[in-house]
Design an enzyme around this catalytic site. Structure first.
Site, PDB file in Angstrom:
ATOM      1  N   CYS A  55       0.838  -1.208   0.000  1.00  0.00           N
ATOM      2  CA  CYS A  55       0.000   0.000   0.000  1.00  0.00           C
ATOM      3  C   CYS A  55       0.872   1.256   0.000  1.00  0.00           C
ATOM      4  O   CYS A  55       2.036   1.229   0.420  1.00  0.00           O
ATOM      5  CB  CYS A  55      -0.865   0.043   1.252  1.00  0.00           C
ATOM      6  SG  CYS A  55      -2.192  -1.159   1.290  1.00  0.00           S
ATOM      7  N   GLU A  57       0.747   3.844   1.924  1.00  0.00           N
ATOM      8  CA  GLU A  57       1.175   4.279   3.267  1.00  0.00           C
ATOM      9  C   GLU A  57       2.461   3.561   3.682  1.00  0.00           C
ATOM     10  O   GLU A  57       3.396   4.165   4.197  1.00  0.00           O
ATOM     11  CB  GLU A  57       0.083   3.958   4.311  1.00  0.00           C
ATOM     12  CG  GLU A  57      -1.208   4.717   4.122  1.00  0.00           C
ATOM     13  CD  GLU A  57      -2.219   3.967   3.279  1.00  0.00           C
ATOM     14  OE1 GLU A  57      -1.830   3.354   2.256  1.00  0.00           O
ATOM     15  OE2 GLU A  57      -3.410   4.004   3.624  1.00  0.00           O
ATOM     16  N   CYS A  91      -1.782  -1.475   7.179  1.00  0.00           N
ATOM     17  CA  CYS A  91      -1.092  -0.176   7.286  1.00  0.00           C
ATOM     18  C   CYS A  91      -1.312   0.440   8.664  1.00  0.00           C
ATOM     19  O   CYS A  91      -0.413   1.099   9.202  1.00  0.00           O
ATOM     20  CB  CYS A  91      -1.563   0.766   6.193  1.00  0.00           C
ATOM     21  SG  CYS A  91      -0.954   0.260   4.567  1.00  0.00           S
TER      22      CYS A  91
HETATM   23  N1  THU Z   1      -4.467   0.660  -0.978  1.00  0.00           N
HETATM   24  C1  THU Z   1      -3.555   1.558  -0.497  1.00  0.00           C
HETATM   25  O1  THU Z   1      -2.500   1.786  -1.105  1.00  0.00           O
HETATM   26  N2  THU Z   1      -3.842   2.206   0.662  1.00  0.00           N
HETATM   27  C2  THU Z   1      -5.034   2.106   1.337  1.00  0.00           C
HETATM   28  O2  THU Z   1      -5.210   2.757   2.344  1.00  0.00           O
HETATM   29  C3  THU Z   1      -6.080   1.215   0.836  1.00  0.00           C
HETATM   30  C4  THU Z   1      -5.688   0.319  -0.285  1.00  0.00           C
HETATM   31  C5  THU Z   1      -4.189   0.018  -2.265  1.00  0.00           C
HETATM   32  C6  THU Z   1      -3.860  -1.451  -2.210  1.00  0.00           C
HETATM   33  C7  THU Z   1      -4.261  -1.888  -3.616  1.00  0.00           C
HETATM   34  O3  THU Z   1      -3.196  -1.632  -4.513  1.00  0.00           O
HETATM   35  C8  THU Z   1      -5.418  -0.978  -3.985  1.00  0.00           C
HETATM   36  O4  THU Z   1      -5.336   0.120  -3.091  1.00  0.00           O
HETATM   37  C9  THU Z   1      -6.793  -1.614  -3.885  1.00  0.00           C
HETATM   38  O5  THU Z   1      -6.984  -2.211  -2.647  1.00  0.00           O
END
Ligand code: THU
Length: 132
Positions: A55, A57, A91
């Site tokens: 993710c 974060e 996260c």
């Molecule tokens: N994702 C993030 O990068 N941060 C978040 O807070 C929620 C989800 C990303 C993970 C994945 O690549 C996409 O969003 C869909 O879940």
């Protein structure tokens, strides 16, 4: 919202453009403020083996830690959505690990939500729970 929060949101929006998200098509950007005053960005980076995805974060936090930041003061996360996007559970645990006290969430319509660490992950498992 502080001036630093605005800078973090701007950086999160900037690096969101680099998101590698061919599977979900859901681009996320994040940015953290180190105690040195430096800001570090990160985007989500997906993988064909979906669970390996990182993710935004965590990318931003690991970027700051890898640059030598020992203290992270705030994190912002930005994505497109009907409301500011909240960090996922994994996260939240990483935000807890580095005791980041101030969490800012925003969407592209510039709606913003702020949370403390205690609000983000109440009852967290942390280093204090590990008995040696
Ligand atoms: N994702 C993030 O990068 N941060 C978040 O807070 C929620 C989800 C990303 C993970 C994945 O690549 C996409 O969003 C869909 O879940």
């Amino acid at each position: 919202m502080t001036e630093n929060d605005k800078k973090l949101i701007a950086e999160a929006k900037r690096v969101r453009e680099f998101a590698y998200c061919p599977y979900s098509k859901f681009a996320v950007g994040a940015a953290v403020l180190g105690a040195s005053g430096e800001i570090y960005g990160g985007c989500n980076i997906e993988n064909a083996s979906f669970s390996v995805t990182n993710c935004a974060e965590r990318t931003a936090i690991y970027n700051a830690v890898s640059a030598g930041e020992e203290d992270i003061l705030a994190i912002a996360v930005v994505a497109e959505g009907p409301e500011p996007v909240p960090p996922c559970g994994a996260c939240r645990q990483v935000i807890e690990e580095f005791r980041i006290p101030h969490i800012v969430m925003a969407n592209l319509a510039d709606e913003v939500k702020e949370m403390t660490l205690g609000e983000l992950l109440p009852g967290a498992f942390s280093a204090e729970n590990i008995i040696e």
